[in-house]
Design a protein around this motif. Structure first.
Motif, mmCIF file in Angstrom:
data_model
loop_
_atom_site.group_PDB
_atom_site.id
_atom_site.type_symbol
_atom_site.label_atom_id
_atom_site.label_comp_id
_atom_site.label_asym_id
_atom_site.label_seq_id
_atom_site.Cartn_x
_atom_site.Cartn_y
_atom_site.Cartn_z
ATOM 1 N N LEU A 1 -4.973 17.719 7.162
ATOM 2 C CA LEU A 1 -4.457 16.847 8.327
ATOM 3 C C LEU A 1 -3.230 15.882 8.598
ATOM 4 C CD1 LEU A 1 -8.413 16.041 8.413
ATOM 5 C CD2 LEU A 1 -6.912 17.260 9.585
ATOM 6 N N ALA A 2 -2.829 14.942 6.704
ATOM 7 C CA ALA A 2 -1.392 14.570 7.672
ATOM 8 C C ALA A 2 0.113 15.174 7.651
ATOM 9 C CB ALA A 2 -1.368 13.986 6.223
ATOM 10 N N LEU A 3 0.026 16.221 7.502
ATOM 11 C CA LEU A 3 0.535 17.104 8.024
ATOM 12 C C LEU A 3 1.070 17.655 9.804
ATOM 13 C CD1 LEU A 3 1.962 19.354 4.551
ATOM 14 C CD2 LEU A 3 2.940 17.430 5.212
ATOM 15 N N HIS A 4 -0.265 17.571 9.673
ATOM 16 C CA HIS A 4 0.106 18.224 11.113
ATOM 17 C C HIS A 4 -0.582 17.079 12.384
ATOM 18 C CE1 HIS A 4 0.325 22.136 8.842
ATOM 19 N NE2 HIS A 4 0.506 22.193 9.794
ATOM 20 N N GLY A 5 -1.482 15.926 11.949
ATOM 21 C CA GLY A 5 -1.993 14.988 12.859
ATOM 22 C C GLY A 5 -1.034 14.336 12.820
ATOM 23 N N HIS A 6 -1.160 12.795 13.836
ATOM 24 C CA HIS A 6 0.082 12.387 14.170
ATOM 25 C C HIS A 6 -1.155 11.109 14.537
ATOM 26 C CE1 HIS A 6 2.607 14.771 16.883
ATOM 27 N NE2 HIS A 6 1.347 15.207 17.036
ATOM 28 N N ASN A 7 -0.054 10.084 13.690
ATOM 29 C CA ASN A 7 -0.348 8.347 13.454
ATOM 30 C C ASN A 7 -1.583 7.981 12.341
ATOM 31 O OD1 ASN A 7 0.905 6.882 15.884
ATOM 32 N ND2 ASN A 7 -0.754 8.477 16.932
ATOM 33 N N VAL A 8 -1.199 9.114 11.438
ATOM 34 C CA VAL A 8 -2.042 9.639 10.121
ATOM 35 C C VAL A 8 -1.084 8.832 8.838
ATOM 36 C CG1 VAL A 8 -3.243 10.876 10.858
ATOM 37 C CG2 VAL A 8 -1.381 11.529 9.735
ATOM 38 N N GLU A 9 -2.234 8.695 8.035
ATOM 39 C CA GLU A 9 -1.439 7.834 6.789
ATOM 40 C C GLU A 9 -2.344 8.291 5.688
ATOM 41 O OE1 GLU A 9 -0.160 3.688 4.167
ATOM 42 O OE2 GLU A 9 -1.411 3.966 6.647
ATOM 43 N N TYR A 10 -2.213 9.015 4.497
ATOM 44 C CA TYR A 10 -2.096 9.947 3.599
ATOM 45 C C TYR A 10 -2.473 8.800 2.656
ATOM 46 C CZ TYR A 10 -3.852 13.071 0.125
ATOM 47 O OH TYR A 10 -3.948 14.036 -0.640
ATOM 48 N N LYS A 11 -3.215 8.061 1.852
ATOM 49 C CA LYS A 11 -3.353 7.236 0.494
ATOM 50 C C LYS A 11 -4.260 7.805 -0.327
ATOM 51 C CE LYS A 11 -4.078 3.233 3.499
ATOM 52 N NZ LYS A 11 -4.610 2.419 3.454
ATOM 53 N N ARG A 12 -3.476 9.037 -1.163
ATOM 54 C CA ARG A 12 -3.927 10.359 -1.905
ATOM 55 C C ARG A 12 -4.773 9.574 -3.311
ATOM 56 N NH1 ARG A 12 0.652 14.324 -5.402
ATOM 57 N NH2 ARG A 12 -1.383 15.549 -6.308
ATOM 58 N N GLU A 13 -4.155 8.509 -3.185
ATOM 59 C CA GLU A 13 -4.516 7.323 -4.472
ATOM 60 C C GLU A 13 -6.498 6.673 -4.183
ATOM 61 O OE1 GLU A 13 -2.589 4.126 -2.601
ATOM 62 O OE2 GLU A 13 -1.906 6.247 -3.350
ATOM 63 N N LYS A 14 -6.514 6.777 -2.742
ATOM 64 C CA LYS A 14 -7.368 6.749 -3.383
ATOM 65 C C LYS A 14 -8.699 7.612 -2.069
ATOM 66 C CE LYS A 14 -6.901 1.601 -2.092
ATOM 67 N NZ LYS A 14 -6.533 0.421 -1.428
ATOM 68 N N ALA A 15 -8.252 8.809 -2.385
ATOM 69 C CA ALA A 15 -8.201 9.854 -1.537
ATOM 70 C C ALA A 15 -9.085 9.467 -0.162
ATOM 71 C CB ALA A 15 -9.853 10.392 -2.663
ATOM 72 N N LYS A 16 -8.261 9.323 0.427
ATOM 73 C CA LYS A 16 -8.803 8.625 2.125
ATOM 74 C C LYS A 16 -7.210 9.309 2.945
ATOM 75 C CE LYS A 16 -8.451 4.149 2.023
ATOM 76 N NZ LYS A 16 -9.418 3.239 2.232
ATOM 77 N N LEU A 17 -7.815 9.756 4.317
ATOM 78 C CA LEU A 17 -7.124 9.189 5.186
ATOM 79 C C LEU A 17 -7.029 8.642 6.051
ATOM 80 C CD1 LEU A 17 -3.974 11.595 6.572
ATOM 81 C CD2 LEU A 17 -6.358 12.434 7.752
ATOM 82 N N VAL A 18 -5.652 7.908 6.578
ATOM 83 C CA VAL A 18 -6.619 6.780 7.521
ATOM 84 C C VAL A 18 -5.364 7.617 9.137
ATOM 85 C CG1 VAL A 18 -5.578 4.376 8.080
ATOM 86 C CG2 VAL A 18 -6.583 4.913 6.363
#
Length: 267
Positions: free
Chosen positions: A74-91
């Motif tokens: 979702l982070a690679l193909h979505g727009h206006n997203v931020e992937y926080k890997r250390e917290k295992a969540k996507l904004v």
């Protein structure tokens, strides 16, 4: 007498064809402005100064798409997203309506920052639709629930919060070292109010209707502790109206070091 208490909403969505289709497809209609409830007769409500406007600053809601999500995809193909890997969540952020979604891989999503419950549901459905278009056709919008609503209003007078806290000890708590306001809890409504000496009140409640009930409940309680405004405030100046230079001279004369400095020739 209790004043008129009503909501003051932010700007709604632009009425474009795209927004109209979204409203029609989801079976939603534009929410009309909540009619103000009052305990006074209509003749007494003609004074505009008696209105108290409640502004909704943030609405938090949660829902589930019932599908396992690959956050990196979702982070690679979505727009206006931020992937926080250390917290295992996507904004993910939306512009219209303004909202921020926190997405977990389990399919649970929390939507925060909306201006109303209606906008929160629209934003949540848009986020679910975005996830469907990114390849998760089995994702569905389900289990929508309003978690918390944050509202605020400003009373037309200041409050003596120390005396108010002493009067209502059972439901209020005042710790000036931690918070400048009084924390007042209403167990029946599951609402928490922050009352400040300036007359500002912030409310955390499960819904907008409960926020209005909480303001109607707290208003007659804080009214006896209304701070009296001195007469000279209405005149637009303070009682001591002297030039700054004169004040500086008098403060210098009261200084105990002034005679010593005069002898040494510093003045």
């Amino acid at each position: 007498m209790t004043p008129i208490i009503k909501f003051k909403y932010k700007l709604n969505l632009n009425k474009s064809s795209l927004n109209a289709n979204i409203y029609n497809n989801n079976g939603l209609h534009e929410q009309e402005e909540i009619q103000s409830t009052s305990r006074k007769p209509i003749q007494d409500c003609l004074n505009v100064d008696d209105e108290i406007l409640i502004s909704i600053s943030s609405v938090s809601a949660s829902f589930n798409v019932k599908s396992h999500l690959n956050l990196r995809y979702l982070a690679l193909h979505g727009h206006n997203v931020e992937y926080k890997r250390e917290k295992a969540k996507l904004v993910m952020k939306l512009r219209k309506p303004s909202a921020t979604a926190i997405i977990w891989s389990s399919g649970k999503i929390v939507c925060i920052g909306s201006a109303s419950e209606h906008d929160s549901k629209i934003a949540s459905k848009r986020i679910a639709r975005i996830i469907q278009r990114l390849g998760y056709s089995d994702a569905i919008f389900s289990s929508f629930k309003i978690i918390n609503v944050l509202g605020a209003c400003s009373l037309p007078f200041s409050i003596r919060i120390i005396q108010f806290c002493e009067k209502h000890k059972l439901n209020s708590q005042y710790e000036p070292e931690l918070n400048p306001g009084v924390t007042y809890r209403i167990k029946e409504f599951k609402a928490t109010l922050q009352i400040y000496s300036t007359g500002s009140i912030t409310v955390n409640a499960p819904s907008e209707a409960i926020i209005q009930l909480a303001i109607e409940h707290i208003y007659p309680l804080v009214l006896p502790f209304k701070n009296k405004i001195p007469e000279y405030w209405n005149l637009g100046h303070f009682p001591i109206n002297r030039p700054v230079g004169e004040l500086v001279i008098k403060r210098w004369q009261l200084n105990s070091l002034a005679p010593i400095l005069e002898k040494k020739g510093y003045t």
